[in-house]
Design an enzyme around this catalytic site. Structure first.
Site, short mmCIF file in Angstrom:
data_model
loop_
_atom_site.label_atom_id
_atom_site.label_comp_id
_atom_site.label_asym_id
_atom_site.label_seq_id
_atom_site.Cartn_x
_atom_site.Cartn_y
_atom_site.Cartn_z
N THR A 753 0.81 -1.22 0.00
CA THR A 753 0.00 0.00 0.00
C THR A 753 0.84 1.27 0.00
O THR A 753 0.38 2.30 -0.49
CB THR A 753 -0.94 0.02 1.22
OG1 THR A 753 -0.17 -0.10 2.41
CG2 THR A 753 -1.93 -1.14 1.15
N CYS A 754 2.04 1.23 0.56
CA CYS A 754 2.87 2.45 0.58
C CYS A 754 3.31 2.84 -0.82
O CYS A 754 3.57 4.01 -1.09
CB CYS A 754 4.10 2.23 1.45
SG CYS A 754 3.74 2.30 3.20
N PHE A 755 3.42 1.85 -1.70
CA PHE A 755 3.97 2.11 -3.02
C PHE A 755 2.96 1.84 -4.13
O PHE A 755 3.33 1.76 -5.30
CB PHE A 755 5.23 1.25 -3.22
CG PHE A 755 6.23 1.42 -2.11
CD1 PHE A 755 6.94 2.59 -1.98
CD2 PHE A 755 6.41 0.43 -1.17
CE1 PHE A 755 7.83 2.77 -0.94
CE2 PHE A 755 7.30 0.59 -0.13
CZ PHE A 755 8.02 1.76 -0.01
#
Length: 786
Positions: A753-755
């Site tokens: 989810t961060c990327f």
């Protein structure tokens, strides 16, 4: 035979996850250290924390048979019998490893119940034991230290072979950690970082200041240190580009200005082949891990045969890095003006396929706090140091949107750039750590967010879910706001209600006073909305138009009634458009149903006895509208507004209108598959691979609700920026949605989810892909480590 008594220094470092016994109050913990029931020492009190950090040391005399006891108490309840106890750790000194040696020992012990009380106890206690002649470090220590692994490779130096800490490479443009967490359908976990395999521990990046291990290279005496320059030590002169420094504890470390890295290990001479290999490897890792700097030799041409443009001059920093001075505009830049600059975006643009320095100079200097840089492929990107983000779009251009984009999006984007560039919307140094439980996210968020000052909430927001060790580089906070908005706007809490049976827009519940703490909750919700705007996150909620107008301090009108109660709106409109003489028997009062009790509310003094006529009906409609929209929820809105303006200045947010404020808070909920597809990148896969074609065919056939679930699974939020997927945010600025080939066909898709990345195995058929994708989206909850 027992050893004789010796002096040691006990450090009570921190506690993690203490029991919280009050719903809306956290304990004020302190610790009491006792040795053999005689020597007693007490730490300071940490206010309102279940993760206190003391790092206090006490000199004590111990023997191997000595009993060490540390008890934790809540200072507010300490004097109340059987109420203030938070936990106990007890052990004998012989249980501490290496008692006879002169080295530090770190301990993490679970807190236990007391035999005299039956109170529940949670959490761990972190301790350090060091010989009294060794000064223990006092660097920043997180309450979650016990869950992290410090890397201690074995390093050979000129005189000593021992295990020493090695700090990892750092640069001034990236603070990303290599600690990763993945969202994996098989193990019901979600990623917040990069990684290649599940099950390995998350690594912890150390630095010369924060590393807890001692180093033999710090044994230089002060008498010798002052007579040597920073470019030499007791072994002789350092290699070119290296410098010797000391941290706050007096420990020596070395700075390699060639690669901008640090290490505890003294660099060997250039004739040492082992060091050359290690140095080359470090340089390669450094280049792969971070965005390349503009001082890339391939981009910085110093050949005097290629003259600089008129008015330009090349200079060098103290470390030898070249930069360029434009005397025409009195500005400096790292970018060589002799190199043609590739356009910032990959699509069509009015700027042209190549931007020469001469054309860029016509745009004027960059805004304050902005910098232009180049990637390895010479593609231009821009760094906003005010918000610590990057973007492909030149902030000096009116808009980098396509020509067919609606005008309102262009206007909104200009306003958004201005809004986020203001000093009041820039994150402050430091971190604001928020730890919550998924199944108690509303209560925990209330306690965490309300205990911080507005100043602290403007620091970088770091979300941690209890029992999940994912590091928050954007994905966790997006997930946090998504889940929290579902809870705090749930009508079951009587704070908000749906505006109509067939409309899921929200309005303030006028009967929220059934909860005696409702005004505190409204202030909390106002803070959450301001927090989401400040940290560029979206909430999964839409409000009635009048609420957005009131946040902007605009006057409400009859038209705003339509989104609240369409039938009531039509009735009032009919009154205005028709002659009511002899038809309606109205007075300047309204009736309100308050839990079965009908109450009469006068709109003006003695309004119950004043008849509505053709002459005063306009005033009546205005008063009814104001009462229905504003007056009956005035207390609730004032509390809500007070929390909102703590994070977002009303002078700044007034640049938007009510529709734009709706987009700023909630983004866009409709998922455009074609826009999604056109702004997706692929790794290992290509767009024509069967799995990719099947993926988009499946998504196109899904309902918008299912698409939103997939988007939330892969990015942490179901909302899209107003400019579409091209402005999707990652951990360090705009980052496109990415599909990467990873995993085996028997595994489920994995989300980072961060990327904004989805790891998609090469499934043999469309049916298998549909089954695996649906299973992952519908059943995956939580985060784990990669």
């Amino acid at each position: 035979m027992e050893q004789g008594a010796k002096r040691v220094r006990f450090y009570i470092v921190a506690a993690d996850g203490l029991s919280k016994r009050d719903l809306f109050r956290q304990p004020d913990p302190f610790a009491i250290l006792t040795v053999d029931g005689e020597q007693t020492h007490t730490t300071k009190v940490i206010k309102k924390s279940v993760n206190p950090y003391w790092n206090e040391g006490f000199e004590v005399t111990v023997k191997p048979s000595s009993v060490i006891s540390i008890r934790l108490f809540d200072q507010k309840k300490f004097k109340k019998k059987d109420q203030g106890f938070l936990g106990l750790v007890s052990f004998r000194m012989r249980e501490v490893g290496s008692f006879r040696s002169n080295r530090e020992v770190s301990l993490t012990r679970p807190l236990k119940k007391s035999s005299t009380t039956n109170l529940s106890v949670l959490g761990n206690l972190v301790l350090k034991v060091a010989p009294s002649k060794i000064r223990a470090p006092a660097g920043n220590h997180s309450s979650t230290t016990a869950n992290r692994t410090t890397s201690t490779p074995t390093t050979t130096t000129a005189r000593t072979t021992r295990t020493t800490p090695r700090p990892t490479a750092t640069t001034n443009t990236s603070n990303q950690s290599t600690s990763n967490s993945t969202r994996n359908g098989t193990s019901a976990a979600t990623s917040n970082g990069t990684g290649t395999g599940a099950g390995t521990g998350a690594s912890h990046r150390s630095s010369p200041v924060t590393n807890r291990q001692t180093n033999n290279t710090s044994a230089l005496s002060n008498s010798n240190a002052h007579i040597m320059s920073s470019f030499e030590d007791q072994y002789g002169r350092l290699p070119p580009g290296w410098e010797r420094r000391a941290d706050s504890l007096g420990r020596t470390y070395y700075v390699d200005h060639n690669t901008r890295t640090t290490t505890w290990t003294r660099p060997a001479s250039s004739t040492n082949p082992v060091h050359n290999t290690s140095s080359d490897s470090q340089r390669l890792n450094h280049q792969n891990r971070h965005l390349p700097d503009d001082s890339n030799p391939s981009l910085m041409q110093s050949d005097s045969g290629n003259d600089l443009p008129f008015g330009w001059e090349m200079r060098y920093t103290d470390t030898g890095r070249p930069y360029f001075v434009d005397h025409n505009t009195r500005t400096t830049t790292w970018v060589d003006p002799r190199n043609p600059l590739v356009r910032p975006n990959g699509g069509s643009s009015t700027v042209g396929s190549l931007m020469q320095p001469q054309s860029l100079s016509h745009l004027g200097p960059l805004p304050s706090g902005w910098e232009m840089r180049l990637t390895n492929s010479a593609r231009v990107y821009f760094v906003d140091h005010n918000t610590k983000t990057t973007t492909w779009d030149d902030p000096r251009l009116p808009s980098a949107l396509d020509q067919d984009v609606p005008q309102y999006k262009c206007d909104f984007r200009r306003k958004l750039i201005y809004f986020r560039s203001q000093p009041g919307m820039r994150p402050l140094p430091g971190q604001c750590n928020v730890k919550v439980r998924r199944d108690h996210i509303f209560e925990d968020s209330y306690a965490e967010i309300m205990r911080y000052s507005a100043h602290d909430l403007k620091k970088r927001l770091m979300i941690r879910f209890d029992g999940e060790d994912g590091l928050d580089y954007g994905g966790l906070s997006r997930e946090f706001f998504f889940l929290l908005s579902h809870k705090m706007f749930d009508p079951i809490y009587c704070l908000f209600e749906y505006s109509a049976v067939d409309n899921y827009t929200l309005q303030i519940n006028p009967h929220s006073s059934i909860n005696p703490e409702h005004l505190n909750y409204f202030r909390f919700i106002g803070r959450v909305i301001g927090l989401a705007i400040f940290h560029r996150r979206f909430l999964d909620a839409f409000f009635v138009v009048s609420l957005y107008k009131k946040l902007l301090r605009k006057k409400v009108s009859l038209a705003d009634m339509e989104s609240i109660d369409a039938e009531f709106y039509r009735s009032l409109k009919w009154v205005l458009e028709n002659d009511i003489t002899g038809i309606l028997d109205l007075t300047f009062s309204v009736e309100e149903d308050h839990f079965g009790e009908v109450r009469t509310v006068e709109l003006i003094t003695n309004g119950e006895n004043i008849e509505v006529t053709e002459e005063n009906k306009k005033k009546y409609v205005d008063l009814v509208t104001e009462w229905r929209v504003s007056k009956r929820v005035e207390q609730q809105f004032n509390a809500f507004y007070s929390g909102f303006v703590e994070l977002v200045s009303p002078d700044l947010v007034n640049v938007f209108d009510e529709r734009e404020l709706e987009l700023l808070i909630g983004g866009i909920s409709d998922v455009d598959v074609e826009d999604w597809k056109s702004h997706t990148e692929y790794r290992t896969y290509i767009a024509t691979d069967p799995v990719i074609k099947w993926f988009w065919e499946i998504i196109a056939g899904w309902k918008n609700e299912d698409r939103s679930k997939l988007l939330q699974f892969a990015t942490g939020t179901s909302r899209i920026p107003v400019n579409g997927f091209r402005d999707l945010q990652g951990s360090d600025g705009p980052r496109k949605f990415t599909i990467e080939k990873a995993g085996t066909p028997d595994q489920l898709p994995v989300a980072h989810t961060c990327f904004n990345r989805l790891d998609l195995p090469d499934y043999p058929s469309k049916d298998t892909l549909h089954e695996k994708l649906s299973l992952a989206v519908e059943n995956t909850v939580g985060f784990g480590n990669e």
